[in-house]
Write a protein that holds these residues in place. Structure first.
Motif, PDB file in Angstrom:
ATOM      1  N   VAL A 142       0.873  -1.178   0.000  1.00 14.67           N
ATOM      2  CA  VAL A 142       0.000   0.000   0.000  1.00 14.67           C
ATOM      3  C   VAL A 142       0.911   1.230   0.000  1.00 14.67           C
ATOM      4  O   VAL A 142       1.698   1.411   0.944  1.00 14.67           O
ATOM      5  CB  VAL A 142      -0.910  -0.001   1.243  1.00 14.67           C
ATOM      6  CG1 VAL A 142      -1.800   1.233   1.238  1.00 14.67           C
ATOM      7  CG2 VAL A 142      -1.732  -1.268   1.282  1.00 14.67           C
ATOM      8  N   PRO A 143       0.850   2.045  -1.052  1.00 15.77           N
ATOM      9  CA  PRO A 143       1.842   3.118  -1.188  1.00 15.77           C
ATOM     10  C   PRO A 143       1.761   4.188  -0.106  1.00 15.77           C
ATOM     11  O   PRO A 143       2.736   4.889   0.133  1.00 15.77           O
ATOM     12  CB  PRO A 143       1.529   3.716  -2.568  1.00 15.77           C
ATOM     13  CG  PRO A 143       0.150   3.284  -2.893  1.00 15.77           C
ATOM     14  CD  PRO A 143      -0.079   2.001  -2.186  1.00 15.77           C
ATOM     15  N   THR A 144       0.584   4.318   0.540  1.00 14.09           N
ATOM     16  CA  THR A 144       0.450   5.391   1.527  1.00 14.09           C
ATOM     17  C   THR A 144       0.748   4.909   2.949  1.00 14.09           C
ATOM     18  O   THR A 144       0.522   5.641   3.903  1.00 14.09           O
ATOM     19  CB  THR A 144      -0.975   5.974   1.471  1.00 14.09           C
ATOM     20  OG1 THR A 144      -1.915   4.895   1.479  1.00 14.09           O
ATOM     21  CG2 THR A 144      -1.172   6.817   0.234  1.00 14.09           C
ATOM     22  N   LEU A 145       1.236   3.681   3.076  1.00 13.34           N
ATOM     23  CA  LEU A 145       1.663   3.199   4.397  1.00 13.34           C
ATOM     24  C   LEU A 145       3.162   2.964   4.366  1.00 13.34           C
ATOM     25  O   LEU A 145       3.722   2.561   3.327  1.00 13.34           O
ATOM     26  CB  LEU A 145       0.942   1.894   4.751  1.00 13.34           C
ATOM     27  CG  LEU A 145      -0.582   1.986   4.970  1.00 13.34           C
ATOM     28  CD1 LEU A 145      -1.149   0.610   5.315  1.00 13.34           C
ATOM     29  CD2 LEU A 145      -0.929   2.991   6.064  1.00 13.34           C
ATOM     30  N   THR A 146       3.812   3.178   5.507  1.00  9.37           N
ATOM     31  CA  THR A 146       5.252   2.927   5.576  1.00  9.37           C
ATOM     32  C   THR A 146       5.473   1.412   5.549  1.00  9.37           C
ATOM     33  O   THR A 146       4.528   0.626   5.637  1.00  9.37           O
ATOM     34  CB  THR A 146       5.846   3.486   6.876  1.00  9.37           C
ATOM     35  OG1 THR A 146       5.230   2.798   7.967  1.00  9.37           O
ATOM     36  CG2 THR A 146       5.599   4.978   7.021  1.00  9.37           C
TER      37      THR A 146
END
Lengths: 224, 843
Positions: free
Chosen positions: A94-98
Motif C-alpha cells: 500500500v503506497p500510503t503506508l510505511t
C-alpha cells in the motif's frame, strides 16, 4: 484444501474463453506446490480461486469442511484475512503506508495489533534484511526490497496458506534468487502450505510438488 | 492524425471524465450566458422603454416630483416652441395587482415628438377625448395579456384611490420599438393622468424637438429665459442615462459572480485535461520515444481541451438561455425593488453576450489545457513510467506556487485597501485574492493532510492513515479539485458573511430608525413619484386617543447640480432626531437642521458625490436654487443613490405646500398597537383614499424580506459555483479511484471488507472536503472584508459592519465536506465493488 471439478471461463465478445475446465486438486498441509505453465494458461485464475478472490463457474473449494464457493462475500473476506498470505508479482504494497505499517496492516485487520505484534513485525523485518527501513514508504524502496516486504507481510499474521503469484517475476536474476531463498526459508521454518504460480523453473524447483496447467486442466509436471 | 485518433479513443473509453469536463464548461458558460442575458435583457427593456418614451425629443423640461405648472406649457406654445409635448406619467395597479404605466399625453401635441403614441391616441375619435375622461388606449400585446378589448372597463388603483378607466381602443404597435418599449403602457389624455395620479394642474415634463445649429441654440436661450424656478432644461437622454447608471454597479456585481462560476469551470477543465494527460503519461512517453515531437504533443493536448471546451460551450449556451429565464425574474424584481419599475417578459437574445460567453468558454478551455499540455510535452520516456516522479514534480511545484499565491494575495490586498481605486480595481483585487488563495491551496492541503495522518491513524487505525496520506500523495490528481472546492467555498463564505453583515447592519439601522410605533402611507407605491396623503390626515391621526404625537415625511425628486436627486423632508415632532443614525456630524447639526439652515446627506450620497460634513449641497426649489451646508452624514439603506434630508420647515418655506407622503405615529406608553391601528383606521375613514397602516415590527420584517429577495440572485449564483466545484471533485475522485483499483485490490485480498473500502474511500474524500473547507475560511473572511468594506462602499456607498457568525463558517466547512462526500459516493461505490481477483489477474 480440496478443489473439485473447478471450471472458470471469461466472456470474450460473443464467445467465452475457457480457462479452467474441471480441475481437481488436493493441497496437502505443509507442502509447497508449484503451478507451472505459460502466460495466459490460467495460473493466476487458479490462485485467485484458491484465495477466494474469484468464484468458480462450477465446482467446489473445500477448506476446513466448508465450500468456499458457497460463502458470502464477507465470509470469504474473513477467510482471506485469517488464513491466507499473498505475494503478487507487483502492486503488492500500500503506497500510503510505511514499510512497518504495511506489515502491521494484517495484524490490525485481525485485531492483533499489540506490542507483541509490533515486536514480531519488527523482528520479521530484520529477518528479511530491512531493519532501519521501517519508516520508509514503498516508493523509496527498490523492487527487491519491496518484494521482501511483501514476503514479510504475507507471513506476519501466521496464515496457514501462502499464495504467491509470480513472486519474482518483476525482479532481476540475483534479486529474484535472494527473495526466493528467503521465502522458502521462512515458509519451511513455519511449516506453512504454499501454492506458487510461476513459469520460472527456478521457482518451481523449490517446490515439493509441481503441476502443469494446460488447456484448462492440471497434470503432473516433469521434475524441474 | 493518429495522435488525434488516439486522443479521441482515450476520451471515448473514459467517457465520464470527458463528460465531467464538458459539464464544467457547460455550467460555467451557462452561468455567464444567463447573467449576461438577464443583464442585457433588463438593460435592453429599459433602453427600449426610454427610447420609445423619448421618441424624437431632443430636450426636456422637468422640475422633479413637484412638476411644472401646466400654464407654463401654454406659455411655451404661445411663444412658438413647437413641437413640444407635455407628459404626465406614473404607475397604477391593475385589478390583477400588476403595475401598469399610465402615459398621459396631449394627443395632438404628440405628432412630431412621439408619432407612435400620437397614432395610438388618435385612434380614438378626437371628440371622445374632449367629451369624456377616463379613456385609455392599449397596445395589442398588453390588451391580450390583461384579457381586455375595446369598450371593457379598466379599473386601476393609484395611491390608495380606485379609478374606473375604459379601454377606448386596442391598436397594433406600429413598430417593434413601440411593441417593446411601451409594453405595460396605457395611453391616456393629460387630464385623466392628472386625476388618477393626483397631479392636478401639474405636468411631469415637457418634451421638445429643437433644431440643430444656431436656430436650436436660439430656441434654447428663449426657453431658458422663461423657465420657472425649480425647473431644469436638459438633453432628452440624460434622465435615462442617469437611471441606467444607477443599476450599473448592481449589474457589474452580477457579472463578477458569473465570471467566478466560469473560473471554477475553467479549473474543472484543467482538472479533466490534466487527468487525461497524467493517466496517459506512459503512452505519451512511448510516443516521445518513437519520435513524436514536443510541439505535436502540446498542440494535440491543447486541441483536446479546446474540443471539450467547444462541446461544453455548445451545451452551455442553450442551458444558459434556460437559466437566464430564472435569473431574469430575480434581476428585474431586484431592480424594481431597489431602483425603478422594470417589466421584462422574456429573455432577449443578445449575440454579443452569447459570443462573449462562447469565447470565454473556449479560451478558458484552451488556457486550462495549456498547463497539462506542457506537462505532456515535457514528459520523458523514462519518467513517464514513474508515478513517483510525477508526484515528486507536483510536490516540488507546490512551494513556488504557494509563494506566487502569497504575492498575488498581497497585490489583491493592495488593490483593495492600498489606495482608493474604483469598482473595477476592487473586483480585480478580489480576483487576485481568490487566485492567490487558490495557488496556496495545494501546498496547504499537503501540509495539513500529512499533519493529520498521525491523529487519523490513532483514531481509526491504518485506514485513517491511508486516507490522510492518500490525500497528500495524490496531489497531482486531487490538488486541482481541492483548489476548485476551496475557491467555491471561499466565495460562499465571503458572500454569505457579506450578506449577513449587510443584513445585520440593516437590522441595526432599522431598529434605530423606526422610532415610531405605526407608519401610515398610501398602498402600492410604484414608480418614482410616491402618492401623497390627504390634507389634514396628520392632524386627524394626532387627535386619536392613545397617540402621543405624529411626525410627517415628504419624499420628492428635485433637480440639482448632481442631476435629479432624492430629497426627504421630515418632521419627527417631539421625537426629534431619535430615528436618525449619524455617521459624522457637527455638534450643532440638529438645531441647524430644524431651523432649515443645514441639510443632512446619506452615506451613499456622500460617497457618490465625494461630499463630507462641512461641504454644501444645492438644489432647485420653486423658490429658486437653494444651497445648504452639510451638517451630518447619516446612515440610510433605503436607496443606493443616496438622498438629502431637509427639515419640514425648510420644505414648507421653499415649496409652500402641505403635501406629505407618510405619517409616523408615536403611541402613548402602554397603548396596544393593534387596537391603536383600528382606531387610526377609523379616524382616516372617509378620506376617499385607502391607506396602509403598518406597525414598526411589520415594516422591519418587510424591509428584511425585500433585502433577502435582493440577494436571491446572488444565492443562486453561489449554488451554481458550488455545483461546478463538486463536479470537479467528482471528476478527481473518479480518476483517483480508477488509478487506485490495484491498490484497493491488494487491500481486499488482505482482508478489507467492501464496507471497509467504503469507509476508507469516504474518509479520504471527506477529509479532502473538510481540509478544503477549513482552508477556505481565511480567504473567505478576507473576501468578506473586501466585499463588505471595499466593494460595497465603492459600488453603493454603504459602509457595513463586518459581522461573522461562527455557525456560518462551520456550515461552510460542512458544505465542503458534504459536497466532497456526495461527489465521493460513486467513486467509493466503484472502489468497494473492485473484485480483487479480476483486478490482480496477470495470466
Amino acid at each position: 484444501m480440496q478443489l473439485c471439478g473447478l471450471s472458470k471461463r471469461y466472456p470474450e465478445g460473443d464467445t467465452a474463453r475457457v480457462v479452467l475446465d474441471g480441475c481437481d486438486l488436493d493441497i496437502h498441509r505443509g507442502e509447497a506446490l508449484a503451478i507451472v505453465g505459460p502466460s495466459g494458461s490460467g495460473k493466476s485464475t487458479l490462485l485467485n480461486l484458491v484465495g477466494a478472490m474469484e468464484l468458480p463457474d462450477r465446482g467446489a473449494l473445500w477448506f476446513a469442511g466448508q465450500d468456499l464457493a458457497q460463502l458470502s462475500e464477507t465470509a470469504r473476506t474473513l477467510f482471506r484475512r485469517r488464513h491466507l498470505g499473498f505475494i503478487f508479482q507487483q502492486l503488492n504494497l500500500v503506497p500510503t503506508l510505511t514499510v512497518l505499517e504495511n506489515l502491521l496492516l494484517p495484524l490490525e485487520l485481525n485485531g492483533a495489533l499489540d506490542a507483541d505484534g509490533r515486536r514480531h513485525a519488527l523482528a520479521l523485518l530484520e529477518r528479511v534484511g530491512l531493519q532501519g527501513r521501517d519508516a520508509s514508504f514503498p516508493e523509496h524502496l527498490s523492487g527487491g526490497e519491496r518484494q521482501r516486504v511483501a514476503v514479510a507481510r504475507a507471513l506476519v499474521h501466521g496464515p496457514g496458506l501462502l499464495l504467491a503469484d509470480e513472486p519474482t517475476g518483476s525482479l532481476d536474476g540475483d534479486t529474484a534468487r535472494v527473495v526466493l531463498e528467503l521465502l522458502d526459508e521462512l515458509r519451511r521454518e513455519r511449516g506453512m502450505t504454499a501454492v506458487l504460480a510461476t513459469h520460472a523453473g527456478e521457482v518451481a524447483a523449490k517446490a515439493d510438488r509441481r503441476l502443469a496447467l494446460g488447456a484448462g486442466r492440471l497434470q503432473e509436471a516433469a521434475p524441474a | 492524425m493518429m495522435l488525434g485518433r488516439a486522443g479521441l479513443r482515450y476520451h471515448l473509453r473514459q467517457p465520464w471524465q470527458a463528460a465531467l469536463a464538458v459539464l464544467g464548461v457547460a455550467l460555467g458558460v451557462a452561468v455567464v450566458v444567463a447573467v449576461q442575458l438577464a443583464n442585457t435583457s433588463a438593460e435592453r427593456a429599459f433602453q427600449r422603454s426610454a427610447e420609445a418614451l423619448q421618441g424624437d425629443a431632443t430636450h426636456r423640461i422637468s422640475a422633479g416630483t413637484a412638476g411644472l405648472d401646466e400654464a407654463f406649457y401654454t406659455e411655451l406654445r404661445r411663444a412658438g416652441v413647437r413641437p413640444s409635448a407635455p407628459v404626465v406619467e406614473g404607475y397604477v395597479t391593475t385589478a390583477g395587482g400588476e403595475p401598469l404605466r399610465l402615459l398621459g399625453v396631449d394627443p395632438w401635441a404628440e405628432l412630431g415628438v412621439r408619432d407612435a403614441v400620437a397614432s395610438a391616441a388618435l385612434a380614438v375619435d378626437p371628440g371622445r377625448w374632449l367629451s369624456r375622461g377616463g379613456m385609455a388606449v392599449l397596445f395589442q400585446p398588453e390588451a391580450e395579456r390583461l384579457g381586455l378589448g375595446a369598450g371593457d372597463p379598466l379599473p386601476v388603483e393609484a395611491g390608495g384611490r380606485r379609478h374606473e378607466l375604459e379601454v377606448a381602443a386596442v391598436i397594433e404597435p406600429p413598430d417593434e420599438l413601440t411593441a417593446e418599449g411601451l409594453r405595460d403602457t396605457a395611453v391616456v389624455d393629460l387630464a385623466t393622468a392628472q386625476a388618477v395620479l393626483g397631479r392636478h394642474g401639474r405636468l411631469d415634463r415637457i418634451d421638445l424637438v429643437l433644431p440643430d445649429g444656431e436656430a436650436g441654440a436660439a430656441a434654447l436661450e428663449r426657453i431658458k429665459a422663461r423657465l420657472p424656478q425649480g425647473a431644469v432644461l436638459e438633453e432628452a437622454g440624460e434622465g435615462a442615462a442617469a437611471l441606467d447608471e444607477m443599476t450599473a454597479a448592481f449589474r457589474l456585481n452580477l457579472t463578477a459572480f458569473s465570471l467566478l462560476a466560469l473560473l471554477v469551470g475553467a479549473l474543472l477543465i484543467y482538472n479533466a485535461v490534466s487527468f487525461s494527460v497524467v493517466q496517459r503519461r506512459p503512452l505519451l512517453g512511448r510516443l516521445r520515444a518513437i519520435g513524436v515531437a514536443r510541439g505535436q504533443l502540446f498542440r494535440g493536448v491543447v486541441a483536446e481541451g479546446v474540443i471539450l471546451g467547444v462541446i461544453g460551450t455548445l451545451l452551455g449556451l442553450p442551458l444558459g438561455f434556460a437559466l437566464a429565464d430564472l435569473l431574469l425574474g430575480l434581476v428585474t424584481r431586484t431592480i424594481s425593488d431597489l431602483y425603478f419599475v422594470l417589466s421584462v417578459r422574456s429573455v432577449a437574445p443578445s449575440p454579443g453576450a452569447l459570443a462573449m460567453a462562447a469565447a470565454l468558454g473556449v479560451i478558458a478551455s484552451g488556457v486550462a489545457s495549456a498547463g497539462p499540455a506542457w506537462e505532456a510535452a515535457t514528459v520523458t520516456p523514462r519518467t513517464a513510467l514513474e508515478r513517483a516522479s510525477l508526484e515528486a514534480k507536483a510536490r516540488r511545484l507546490v512551494g513556488p506556487l504557494g509563494i506566487g499565491g502569497v504575492g498575488l494575495m498581497v497585490l489583491g490586498g493592495a488593490l483593495l485597501w492600498g489606495y482608493g481605486g474604483g469598482l473595477v480595481a476592487g473586483f480585480a483585487g478580489v480576483f487576485a485574492l481568490l487566485v492567490g488563495a487558490a495557488l496556496i491551496v495545494p501546498w496547504a492541503v499537503r501540509r495539513l493532510a500529512i499533519a493529520l495522518a498521525r491523529p487519523a491513524g490513532a483514531l481509526i487505525g491504518a485506514p485513517g492513515r491511508m486516507a490522510a496520506r492518500g490525500v497528500a500523495a495524490g496531489l497531482s490528481r486531487s490538488g486541482v479539485a481541492a483548489v476548485a472546492l476551496v475557491v467555491a467555498v471561499t466565495a460562499v463564505i465571503g458572500v454569505s458573511v457579506m450578506i449577513d453583515s449587510f443584513r445585520a447592519s440593516l437590522a441595526t439601522w432599522l431598529d434605530s430608525t423606526l422610532s415610531a410605533d405605526i407608519y401610515v402611507r398610501a398602498p402600492a407605491e410604484t414608480g418614482s413619484v410616491p402618492p401623497t396623503l390627504p390634507e389634514g390626515l396628520a392632524a386627524d391621526l394626532a387627535a386619536v386617543p392613545g397617540v402621543a404625537s405624529v411626525g410627517t415625511s415628504r419624499r420628492l425628486r428635485v433637480p440639482s447640480e448632481y442631476g435629479e436627486i432624492r430629497l426627504r423632508a421630515f418632521d419627527h415632532g417631539p421625537a426629534g432626531d431619535a430615528g436618525i443614525v449619524y455617521k459624522h456630524r457637527r455638534a450643532w447639526a440638529w438645531s441647524a437642521f430644524q431651523a432649515g439652515e443645514a441639510a443632512y446627506i446619506t452615506e451613499p450620497f456622500a460617497a457618490h458625490h465625494g461630499l463630507a460634513v462641512g461641504d454644501s449641497v444645492s438644489f432647485r426649489t420653486p423658490e429658486g436654487e437653494r444651497r445648504l451646508p452639510v451638517a451630518a452624514v447619516v446612515r440610510d439603506y433605503t436607496t443606493s443613490q443616496g438622498a438629502i434630508y431637509v427639515s419640514r420647515a425648510f420644505y414648507a418655506d421653499c415649496w409652500g405646500d402641505g403635501l406629505i407622503n407618510g405619517v409616523a405615529v408615536y403611541a402613548e406608553p402602554g397603548a396596544d398597537p393593534e387596537a391603536l391601528i383600528g382606531a387610526l383606521r377609523q379616524a382616516a375613514e372617509g378620506q376617499g383614499q385607502a391607506l396602509q397602516f403598518r406597525s414598526e415590527a411589520e415594516i422591519r420584517a418587510r424591509s428584511l424580506e425585500v433585502f433577502d429577495r435582493t440577494f436571491a440572485v446572488t444565492r443562486v449564483l453561489q449554488l451554481l459555483a458550488t455545483i461546478v466545484a463538486a463536479a470537479g471533485v467528482l471528476g478527481a475522485l473518479l480518476a483517483l479511484a480508477l488509478e487506485r483499483t490495484g491498490e484497493v485490490a491488494v487491500l481486499r485480498a488482505l482482508g478489507l471488507t467492501p464496507w471497509q473500502v467504503w469507509g476508507l474511500e469516504l474518509s479520504r474524500t471527506g477529509l479532502l472536503g473538510a481540509i478544503a473547507g477549513v482552508l477556505a475560511v481565511p480567504p473567505g473572511l478576507l473576501l468578506a472584508a473586501a466585499l463588505t468594506g471595499v466593494i460595497n462602499e465603492r459600488a453603493f456607498g454603504w459602509s457595513l459592519q463586518l459581522s461573522v457568525d461562527p455557525a456560518l463558517l462551520a456550515e461552510a466547512v460542512a458544505l465542503a465536506t458534504v459536497a466532497a462526500l456526495v461527489a465521493g459516493l460513486y467513486p467509493a461505490y466503484r472502489a468497494a465493488r473492485v473484485a480483487p481477483g479480476e483486478a490482480m489477474r496477470e495470466d
